[in-house]
Enzyme design. Structure first.
Site, PDB file in Angstrom:
ATOM      1  N   SER A   1     -22.458  25.125  15.987  1.00 46.87           N
ATOM      2  CA  SER A   1     -21.208  25.890  16.045  1.00 46.87           C
ATOM      3  C   SER A   1     -20.057  25.187  16.742  1.00 46.87           C
ATOM      4  O   SER A   1     -18.935  25.684  16.697  1.00 46.87           O
ATOM      5  CB  SER A   1     -21.453  27.247  16.715  1.00 46.87           C
ATOM      6  OG  SER A   1     -22.197  28.091  15.882  1.00 46.87           O
TER       7      SER A   1
ATOM      8  N   SER B   1     -19.773  28.931  14.319  1.00 47.35           N
ATOM      9  CA  SER B   1     -19.023  30.151  14.551  1.00 47.35           C
ATOM     10  C   SER B   1     -17.778  29.941  15.425  1.00 47.35           C
ATOM     11  O   SER B   1     -17.047  30.899  15.706  1.00 47.35           O
ATOM     12  CB  SER B   1     -19.923  31.191  15.236  1.00 47.35           C
ATOM     13  OG  SER B   1     -20.436  30.688  16.463  1.00 47.35           O
TER      14      SER B   1
ATOM     15  N   LYS C   1     -13.387  30.736  23.128  1.00 44.67           N
ATOM     16  CA  LYS C   1     -14.094  31.441  22.058  1.00 44.67           C
ATOM     17  C   LYS C   1     -14.336  32.900  22.440  1.00 44.67           C
ATOM     18  O   LYS C   1     -14.621  33.212  23.599  1.00 44.67           O
ATOM     19  CB  LYS C   1     -15.420  30.732  21.781  1.00 44.67           C
ATOM     20  CG  LYS C   1     -16.164  31.205  20.555  1.00 44.67           C
ATOM     21  CD  LYS C   1     -17.411  30.350  20.354  1.00 44.67           C
ATOM     22  CE  LYS C   1     -18.210  30.798  19.137  1.00 44.67           C
ATOM     23  NZ  LYS C   1     -19.422  29.965  18.943  1.00 44.67           N
TER      24      LYS C   1
END
Length: 542
Positions: A189, A165, A90
């Site tokens: 997330s 996210s 990420k």
């Protein structure tokens, strides 16, 4: 040593393998790291243009690393447990030579040349980083979009979000561009993207894994704000991959000195957990926001499956989602949103996060007036969120921390009262949402947020798809959250659905064991979520 065979498997077959299966092939010498990496890079080349999931490609570095691993294998070096396995990271994690922006134009060029212990451990285990994945601007919601990298699409339906996210990770794994990702979860997330994309994901116990891979000062909610703690964790296509990743990542957290205090607990083996004789609580609604019919069905079918394995499954009173949202929003906004202003600079928030950030930046007195007006217009959910927002004094922040502790204790007491080992429940109220709708759907995320506030380990295991006859039975009011949820459900047939599994703190072994049992049971079902290979690259870019 078995000689390397660089042509023993078709590339399309290689990308169907899990991280555990790939490691078995590479460490035995049946596949080379180069063959594996090239197969996945070919798949990324095929699917990423339509998804926009990998925001920072590291393709040449991945090829060079695969070559190094092959040479080391030929020399007789002992391969690591992820030898030659492609992964993604990420965007918010430090990977040497790459920037971290959190989707803010103000942070373009914010390059880090150091890496944290989690990324280092994955490299040491032989993993090959293909790239860093896209995020939502500021990480504050359940979509993946920003002005730095653009929007990420869900491979099941490009008109819908892969979640957020960590949506870049979930999108590329679902499209078979990588088998495993390192992500992070502050308000769902990891779990919500896994649910939206037909994958499996784990948010470990708060504090189980170090946050030292996040850059100092850029994640200020994790540098002093400890009411709700952001927690790294994996997303993958199989539960076995999550288990392998956690075994490696927890070794790192216990061995290295980090800025945060990581519990020195021994990683428990999920294989030692017996489903037979287990007591499991379940709930299909939290009393705050109704779930879609397919999600209710998934919970009930999961309960029946666990009963067939010898577990006792009984109803449990769900944690109070309204109280969890109050604590979560209160802690996030207590500092007046200075972190977000510093992050964004002169850039305007994108629509998906604009209402939240402007609310955080608004004076409490004005928020109270705005909340009253929203109530008058029938917008009860938005009015409640406004009342939770706002700058707080030290005493008020301490009160939130105390409320968090009480909330956690009530959940643990409910487990004790029912003698429950685990809980199964929804991960989100809806299947994958269309782009630019998450700003209206905070109540839907209450199912995930409660376990960020409690800090308990929680995973999502994907089990089924929405059936054509069960898209929606929602009663629609004037409230925008209800109206949006009803619109989300229209046309949702075929989208994946997951179930959330929760246990007591430090008992990730129970969470993963229940997830694995459910995965095994449902994988042979005709509606188990698997995207057909021929549908991955032929969708229009929404």
């Amino acid at each position: 040593m078995v000689p390397l065979d660089r042509s023993s498997m078709e590339p399309t077959r290689i990308t169907d393998l899990s991280a555990v299966e790939l490691a078995r092939e590479t460490t035995s010498g049946r596949l080379s790291a180069t063959a594996v990496v090239e197969a996945f890079l070919a798949q990324v080349d095929k699917v990423n243009p339509g998804l926009n999931a990998i925001a920072i490609p590291l393709f040449e570095e991945a090829r060079a690393r695969a070559k190094e691993l092959d040479e080391a294998f030929t020399r007789g070096d002992v391969p690591g447990p992820l030898h030659g396995v492609p992964i993604t990271i990420k965007e918010q994690f430090r990977v040497a030579g790459t920037q971290i922006t959190l989707g803010a134009k103000n942070k373009i060029g914010n390059v880090y040349n150091t890496e944290g212990p989690l990324v280092r451990k994955l490299r040491e285990a032989g993993a090959v980083i293909l790239g860093k994945t896209n995020v939502l601007q500021t990480l504050s919601g359940w979509e993946t979009d920003n002005r730095v990298y653009g929007r990420t699409n869900n491979p099941w339906d490009h008109a819908r979000s892969p979640g957020g996210s960590s949506g870049g990770d979930s999108a590329i794994i679902a499209a078979r561009g990588a088998p495993l990702a390192l992500a992070a979860d502050f308000g769902g997330s990891i779990r919500i993207p896994a649910h939206f994309c037909g994958l499996h994901g784990l948010k470990p116990t708060s504090g189980r894994l170090t946050s030292d891979d996040f850059p100092p000062g850029l994640m200020s909610v994790n540098h002093g704000q400890e009411v709700v703690v952001q927690q790294p964790g994996p997303i993958a296509g199989t539960v076995a991959d999550l288990t392998l990743a956690m075994r490696l990542l927890t070794e790192t957290s216990s061995e290295e000195i980090t800025r945060d205090v990581v519990a020195p607990t021994v990683w428990p083996d999920p294989a030692a957990v017996q489903i037979k004789g287990m007591r499991i609580g379940m709930y299909v609604e939290n009393g705050h926001f109704p779930v879609s019919p397919a999600i209710r069905r998934a919970i009930l079918e999961a309960a029946d499956a666990l009963r067939s394995m010898g577990a006792t499954v009984e109803p449990i009173v769900p944690p109070d989602a309204r109280e969890a949202i109050r604590i979560f929003i209160g802690a996030t906004s207590a500092g007046g949103g200075k972190f977000f202003k510093t992050l964004l600079g002169d850039e305007e928030p994108i629509p998906q996060v604009a209402d939240l950030l402007r609310g955080i930046w608004t004076k409490p007195a004005l928020l109270r007036v705005a909340a009253w007006l929203q109530d008058m217009k029938g917008q009860g959910h938005q009015a409640y969120a406004m009342r939770c927002l706002g700058t707080r004094s030290v005493a008020e922040y301490w009160s939130l921390a105390d409320a968090r502790t009480d909330f956690r204790q009530k959940f643990l007491q409910s487990l004790d009262d029912g003698h429950f080992d685990a809980v199964i429940c929804p991960p989100f109220a809806l299947p994958a949402i269309p782009h630019n709708t998450c700003q209206h759907l905070l109540p839907s995320a209450g199912y995930a947020i409660v376990y960020n506030v409690i800090g308990a380990p929680a995973g999502v295991v994907s089990l089924t798809n929405v059936r054509p006859d069960e898209e929606s039975d929602r009663v629609v009011s004037r409230d925008l959250a209800d109206i949006t949820a009803s619109a989300v459900e229209q046309g949702s047939a075929g989208l994946p659905v997951g179930v959330q599994v929760v246990a007591r703190h430090w008992r990730e072994d129970i969470v993963l064991a229940v997830m694995s049992a459910l995965e095994d049971h449902f994988r042979s079902k005709p509606d188990y979520p698997t995207i057909p290979e021929n549908s991955l690259a032929d969708q229009p870019v929404a």
